[in-house]
Design an enzyme around this catalytic site. Sequence first.
Site, short mmCIF file in Angstrom:
data_model
loop_
_atom_site.label_atom_id
_atom_site.label_comp_id
_atom_site.label_asym_id
_atom_site.label_seq_id
_atom_site.Cartn_x
_atom_site.Cartn_y
_atom_site.Cartn_z
N ARG A 52 -9.82 1.16 9.30
CA ARG A 52 -9.35 -0.20 9.55
C ARG A 52 -10.31 -0.98 10.44
O ARG A 52 -10.07 -2.16 10.70
CB ARG A 52 -8.03 -0.09 10.29
CG ARG A 52 -6.88 -0.85 9.64
CD ARG A 52 -5.67 -0.37 10.33
NE ARG A 52 -4.45 -1.05 10.20
CZ ARG A 52 -3.38 -0.48 9.66
NH1 ARG A 52 -3.45 0.68 9.08
NH2 ARG A 52 -2.23 -1.10 9.71
N LYS B 299 0.83 -1.21 0.00
CA LYS B 299 0.00 0.00 0.00
C LYS B 299 0.86 1.26 0.00
O LYS B 299 0.62 2.19 -0.76
CB LYS B 299 -0.93 0.04 1.23
CG LYS B 299 -1.93 -1.08 1.30
CD LYS B 299 -2.90 -0.87 2.45
CE LYS B 299 -2.26 -0.83 3.83
NZ LYS B 299 -1.64 -2.06 4.30
N ARG C 197 -0.60 -8.63 13.48
CA ARG C 197 -1.18 -7.62 12.58
C ARG C 197 -2.03 -8.29 11.50
O ARG C 197 -3.07 -7.78 11.09
CB ARG C 197 -0.06 -6.77 11.96
CG ARG C 197 0.51 -5.77 12.96
CD ARG C 197 1.89 -5.33 12.59
NE ARG C 197 1.94 -4.60 11.34
CZ ARG C 197 3.02 -4.53 10.56
NH1 ARG C 197 4.13 -5.15 10.92
NH2 ARG C 197 2.98 -3.85 9.47
N ARG D 273 11.80 -5.79 4.73
CA ARG D 273 11.38 -4.41 4.48
C ARG D 273 12.22 -3.39 5.25
O ARG D 273 12.51 -3.58 6.42
CB ARG D 273 9.91 -4.28 4.90
CG ARG D 273 9.37 -2.90 4.72
CD ARG D 273 7.89 -2.92 4.60
NE ARG D 273 7.22 -2.86 5.90
CZ ARG D 273 5.91 -2.63 6.01
NH1 ARG D 273 5.18 -2.48 4.94
NH2 ARG D 273 5.35 -2.58 7.19
N ARG E 261 11.18 -1.51 10.83
CA ARG E 261 10.12 -1.17 11.78
C ARG E 261 10.09 -2.17 12.93
O ARG E 261 10.23 -3.36 12.71
CB ARG E 261 8.77 -1.17 11.06
CG ARG E 261 8.50 0.11 10.34
CD ARG E 261 7.28 0.05 9.47
NE ARG E 261 6.07 -0.46 10.12
CZ ARG E 261 4.87 -0.41 9.55
NH1 ARG E 261 4.72 0.11 8.36
NH2 ARG E 261 3.82 -0.88 10.17
P1 AMP Z 1 0.71 0.73 9.02
O1 AMP Z 1 1.86 1.61 8.77
O2 AMP Z 1 -0.52 1.12 8.25
O3 AMP Z 1 1.04 -0.73 8.90
O4 AMP Z 1 0.31 0.96 10.57
C1 AMP Z 1 1.21 0.64 11.61
C2 AMP Z 1 0.45 0.49 12.93
O5 AMP Z 1 -0.19 1.73 13.26
C3 AMP Z 1 -0.69 -0.52 12.92
O6 AMP Z 1 -0.23 -1.85 13.16
C4 AMP Z 1 -1.56 -0.01 14.06
O7 AMP Z 1 -1.00 -0.34 15.33
C5 AMP Z 1 -1.45 1.50 13.88
N1 AMP Z 1 -2.51 2.02 12.98
C6 AMP Z 1 -2.33 2.62 11.76
N2 AMP Z 1 -3.50 2.97 11.22
C7 AMP Z 1 -4.46 2.58 12.10
C8 AMP Z 1 -5.88 2.64 12.10
N3 AMP Z 1 -6.57 3.16 11.07
N4 AMP Z 1 -6.54 2.13 13.18
C9 AMP Z 1 -5.88 1.60 14.24
N5 AMP Z 1 -4.54 1.50 14.29
C10 AMP Z 1 -3.82 1.97 13.24
#
Ligand code: AMP
Length: 217
Positions: free
Chosen positions: A89, A14, A168, A124, A157
């Site tokens: 989400r 994404k 996740r 990554r 990360r």
């Molecule tokens: P991402 O970079 O999108 O993989 O997000 C990393 C982490 O941020 C996720 O595993 C969640 O802990 C938190 N996070 C990001 N976006 C959301 C969301 N819309 N709702 C809840 N937690 C989020």
Amino acid sequence: MTKIILIGPPGAGKGTQAEMMTKELQIPCISTGQILRTEITEKSNLGLASQEFIDKGELVPDELILKIVHRRIKQPDCEKGYILDGFPRTIHQAQEVAALHLDVNAVIYINVLDEVILERLSGRWIHLPSGRVYHEKFNPPKEHCKDNETGEALSQRQDDKRESIIKRLKSFREDTAPVIDYYKRKSDFSDTKFVEINGDQALDTVFSEIKSFIKSI
Ligand code: AMP
């Protein structure tokens, strides 16, 4: 105004596709994950409140996320539209999008199998300040461990560790899968378009499928 939601499991690509779409469409990408990582680096209250959830691979509470999104979409660069990456989400977040009348034009679901994701995420690397994403094998930086644009160091990360990845993925299948169904159904009776794209293809192939879908909306 073009408002697009990008949805998919962690590691579906994404972030990379959003970066390419931003250049093509000239609208910003709002990545809630990236905003949270910046807040954590800056040690803000929001960052401190979210870090524990993120490191464990759990979702950050809806009210914090909604606060971030409300604040961000009011910025002047969002006037012509935006790409939402990683939001909504949960069903509650999706309902909030509807309640605020942030009518989205399109939802793009990039799907990839779990075993592919595990391989992808372990290789990554990320440029923390910008959110640019690289992969040792599939999308390597020009110079080892350095960002292509700034030459700054890349990092891995915290939540790309195997046990966090598994959590996740579970959260994606449990909390986010209903959001996909919600938009799929919505596309039958509203102007919001929906497409599912196979993310287990070359980056450029995924991007050209996204582009031809966007042309059709
Ligand atoms: P991402 O970079 O999108 O993989 O997000 C990393 C982490 O941020 C996720 O595993 C969640 O802990 C938190 N996070 C990001 N976006 C959301 C969301 N819309 N709702 C809840 N937690 C989020």
